[in-house]
Motif scaffolding. Structure first.
Motif, short mmCIF file in Angstrom:
data_model
loop_
_atom_site.label_atom_id
_atom_site.label_comp_id
_atom_site.label_asym_id
_atom_site.label_seq_id
_atom_site.Cartn_x
_atom_site.Cartn_y
_atom_site.Cartn_z
N CYS A 155 -11.59 12.54 8.10
CA CYS A 155 -12.86 12.31 9.47
C CYS A 155 -13.97 11.04 8.65
CB CYS A 155 -13.87 13.68 9.34
SG CYS A 155 -15.71 12.95 10.65
N PRO A 156 -14.18 9.50 9.50
CA PRO A 156 -14.68 8.58 9.36
C PRO A 156 -16.69 9.64 9.04
CG PRO A 156 -13.70 8.38 10.94
CD PRO A 156 -13.55 9.63 10.72
N PHE A 157 -16.81 10.03 9.38
CA PHE A 157 -18.70 10.61 9.34
C PHE A 157 -18.55 11.05 7.97
CE2 PHE A 157 -18.52 10.21 13.92
CZ PHE A 157 -20.45 9.99 14.20
N THR A 158 -17.17 11.90 7.61
CA THR A 158 -16.93 12.64 6.40
C THR A 158 -16.98 11.59 5.11
OG1 THR A 158 -16.62 14.60 6.99
CG2 THR A 158 -16.05 14.41 4.94
N THR A 159 -16.51 10.45 5.39
CA THR A 159 -16.08 9.37 3.86
C THR A 159 -17.32 8.54 4.17
OG1 THR A 159 -13.82 8.85 5.09
CG2 THR A 159 -14.67 7.21 3.93
N LEU A 160 -17.53 8.09 5.76
CA LEU A 160 -19.27 7.77 4.98
C LEU A 160 -20.42 7.64 4.38
CD1 LEU A 160 -18.60 5.69 8.54
CD2 LEU A 160 -18.27 4.80 6.64
N GLU A 196 -14.00 6.41 -6.68
CA GLU A 196 -14.04 5.28 -6.23
C GLU A 196 -13.29 5.31 -5.14
OE1 GLU A 196 -11.89 4.21 -9.71
OE2 GLU A 196 -13.17 4.29 -10.71
N ALA A 197 -12.09 6.64 -4.51
CA ALA A 197 -10.95 6.99 -3.35
C ALA A 197 -11.80 6.87 -2.05
CB ALA A 197 -10.55 8.02 -3.80
N ILE A 198 -13.20 7.37 -1.97
CA ILE A 198 -13.90 7.30 -1.31
C ILE A 198 -14.93 6.21 -1.00
CG2 ILE A 198 -16.36 8.32 -0.14
CD1 ILE A 198 -16.39 10.48 -1.25
N GLN A 199 -14.82 5.66 -1.74
CA GLN A 199 -15.99 4.19 -1.54
C GLN A 199 -14.30 2.71 -0.99
OE1 GLN A 199 -17.69 3.84 -4.95
NE2 GLN A 199 -19.20 3.03 -4.44
N SER A 200 -13.50 3.12 -2.10
CA SER A 200 -12.22 2.21 -1.03
C SER A 200 -11.62 2.96 0.20
CB SER A 200 -11.37 2.48 -2.61
OG SER A 200 -9.29 2.36 -1.51
N GLY A 245 -14.95 1.43 3.01
CA GLY A 245 -14.96 0.53 2.75
C GLY A 245 -13.95 -0.98 3.97
N ALA A 246 -12.41 -0.10 3.97
CA ALA A 246 -11.77 -0.31 5.03
C ALA A 246 -11.39 0.13 6.07
CB ALA A 246 -9.79 0.81 4.22
N HIS A 247 -12.38 1.13 6.26
CA HIS A 247 -13.31 1.79 7.68
C HIS A 247 -13.66 0.82 8.27
CE1 HIS A 247 -14.27 4.36 10.67
NE2 HIS A 247 -15.77 4.20 10.48
N LEU A 252 -11.77 16.41 5.59
CA LEU A 252 -11.42 15.35 4.47
C LEU A 252 -12.48 13.83 4.28
CD1 LEU A 252 -7.36 15.57 5.39
CD2 LEU A 252 -8.66 16.99 3.81
N SER A 253 -12.31 13.24 3.55
CA SER A 253 -13.31 12.20 2.86
C SER A 253 -12.06 11.21 3.24
CB SER A 253 -14.36 12.58 1.59
OG SER A 253 -13.83 13.05 0.56
N THR A 254 -10.61 11.42 1.92
CA THR A 254 -9.88 9.74 2.21
C THR A 254 -8.66 10.97 2.56
OG1 THR A 254 -9.27 11.48 -0.24
CG2 THR A 254 -11.17 10.12 -0.32
N GLY A 255 -7.73 9.80 3.32
CA GLY A 255 -6.73 10.15 3.08
C GLY A 255 -6.99 9.72 4.41
N ALA A 256 -5.08 9.34 5.61
CA ALA A 256 -5.30 8.96 7.08
C ALA A 256 -5.36 10.35 7.90
CB ALA A 256 -3.51 9.38 6.99
N ASN A 257 -5.86 11.81 7.29
CA ASN A 257 -6.71 12.02 8.34
C ASN A 257 -8.12 12.51 7.95
OD1 ASN A 257 -4.19 12.55 10.21
ND2 ASN A 257 -3.32 14.28 9.00
#
Length: 525
Positions: free
Chosen positions: A472-477, A511-515, A518-520, A465-470
């Motif tokens: 992974c920060p590695f995947t999002t970033l 956009e969801a990934i970038q948001s 940014g929060a992380h 997962l790249s977005t949502g509460a669970n």
């Protein structure tokens, strides 16, 4: 020297000193170039423990202790051999706190005709000592470091006229020149590189029958060092409760022998694999002894090659291990001395974030980072994939200033000397040099860590997962990194597949990934 070091009485110093021979904390070799031609009737060895070498970066206790203990054991050997020695300990009353000040004081007292020095592994130290020699008007005889297969001049000749520098070509050149793993003019096994055979994970069962690491109980000298570090550097990170590194040549040779016999056969197959709570696995743990010069790389490479020739270890394992020493070690040193001092200031990706404070404590809920940083602070050690693809990868994706990442690596690892730490961290790990030493940024999502370890099984984050509460920060970033640097990365053909995958994301997904990224980042600031 302070009585707590338990050294034998020092031989009397010569009335007139011909050569003051400087021995630094990472030059602990009785056969070093600086000691060649030493005459005990007119020369003096000079060594000094100074706080600056532990505070110019906030060095962890394991790193401070391994240098000090190895230095004191080496000094004991020199005195036992009858070599005149001027040694300043940390707790000596006349300790001035820096190598430059301490050397200047010794020169004023001993009035040597010349200084002799094996080339340091740190540009900062070299220029500091050169300045002292110039200040006193005394010549400095700077000699090659014999603990390498090549000289910096040979690497410069190799690099001259090349548009790109790549480890593989330098490695092949050195194998040819030194006839290592060669059948005549051809590489043993018909190929130079067995990387493809050295990328296995442990599977669900995990590592099996991992040999115990070769560790050494602290003797009286090391115990005195531990007490001193715990007192003088009490606020520094890490602990010394588990200290067991080789600090003498005899111990280093035992560690080499144990690695060849017990772990080399499986080293290659699992050299990239990780497992929670398994600190040592099948790695050699010899880089500290090599960088202190307690071991010579020639004897290490020879022992590994002999293991292959005798049928004790497979070619893929032996080649992979030898490439780390004959290839990587020589390559990063060449890069370092070609490009200092401005190399330290490079920041090709314009990364500006600060290093998260939990890098100094391990207090994070990301399981892979918690494990890697925890063992780093406990033992001063993590293997190369933990460094490159866990702690280094996260810092790269987060956008941490490469200089801050370098300072952390130089601080916490017992094998960290500037010549190897700077290019490896800033160049390979953080792509801060824009591709000078590595052909692409080493970026991956959390799926890589899931494939190579069991960390994700016990982690609250889902690498898919790249977005949502669970997520992974590695995947999002990871996806945010590709989005942010897409224009730059398009110029790199080795990034084509990753950018092709990025192209499948629509604007709302981006956009969801970038948001979320940014929060992380804001939460880590």
């Amino acid at each position: 020297m302070a009585k707590s070091t338990l050294l034998p009485p020092a031989p009397a110093l010569p009335a007139r000193v011909r050569h003051l021979v400087i021995v630094l904390g990472d030059q602990l070799d009785a056969q070093s170039s600086a000691l060649q031609g030493f005459d005990a009737t007119q020369d003096v060895v000079w060594m000094a423990e100074v706080a600056e070498e532990s505070t110019h970066v906030w060095s962890a206790k394991q790193r401070i202790a391994v240098f000090l203990s190895a230095m004191r054991h080496f000094a004991e050997d020199l005195r036992a051999r009858g070599l005149p020695l001027s040694y300043t300990a940390l707790d000596d009353a006349d300790n001035l706190g820096s190598l430059a000040l301490q050397l200047s004081q010794a020169m004023a007292q001993l009035q040597p005709a010349a200084l002799v020095l094996t080339a340091p592994g740190d540009w900062r130290v070299l220029h500091s000592l050169r300045a002292v020699a110039a200040q006193h008007g005394v010549p400095l005889d700077l000699r090659d470091d014999l603990h390498f297969f090549s000289t910096v001049r040979e690497f410069a000749a190799h690099a001259k006229g090349r548009k790109q520098l790549r480890l593989e070509y330098w490695y092949r050149e050195l194998r040819h020149k030194h006839a290592i793993l060669m059948d005549g003019k051809d590489p043993v096994g018909g190929q130079w590189n067995f990387d493809a055979d050295n990328r296995e994970s442990f599977g669900k069962a995990g590592p099996q029958q991992v040999p115990a690491p070769t560790r050494f109980a602290p003797d009286a000298i090391t115990q005195a060092v531990i007490a001193r570090v715990n007192t003088q550097f009490a606020s520094h990170p890490g602990t010394l409760d588990s200290f067991g590194w080789p600090v003498t040549r005899a111990q280093a040779l035992l560690a080499l022998e144990a690695f060849i016999a017990q772990r080399l056969p499986l080293f290659g197959k699992y050299e990239d694999a990780m497992w929670s709570g398994e600190v040592w696995l099948y790695h050699s743990h010899l880089s500290c002894a090599l960088n202190l010069k307690l071991l010579n790389p020639r004897e290490v490479v020879q022992a590994a090659e002999q293991a292959y020739r005798a049928g004790h270890a497979p070619l893929a394992a032996v080649e992979g291990f030898i490439r780390q020493i004959l290839g990587w070690r020589e390559y990063v040193r060449g890069i370092y001395w070609m490009h200092l001092p401005d190399y330290l200031d490079r920041n090709a990706l314009d990364a500006q974030a600060e290093l998260p404070a939990w890098y100094w404590t391990g207090n994070t809920d990301m399981a892979c980072l918690k494990d890697a940083i925890g063992q780093t602070l406990t033992h001063g050690y993590a293997h190369h994939i933990q460094r490159l693809m866990v702690t280094g990868l996260y810092a790269l994706l987060l956008g941490v200033k490469p200089q801050a990442v370098h300072a952390w690596y130089l601080s916490v690892y017992v094998d960290a000397v500037d010549w190897v730490a700077l290019p490896t961290t800033l160049g390979m790990g953080q792509f801060g040099d824009g591709g000078l030493m590595a052909s692409k940024p080493y970026v991956a999502s959390g799926k890589y860590i899931q494939r190579m370890s069991n960390h994700c099984k016990g982690c609250r984050y889902d690498p898919a997962l790249s977005t949502g509460a669970n997520a992974c920060p590695f995947t999002t970033l990871y996806w945010d990194f590709l989005i942010h640097h897409e224009a730059l990365l398009k110029k790199n053909p080795r990034m084509a597949m990753q950018l092709k995958n990025l192209a499948r994301l629509d604007s709302s997904a981006r956009e969801a990934i970038q948001s979320q990224a940014g929060a992380h980042r804001q939460a880590q600031a």
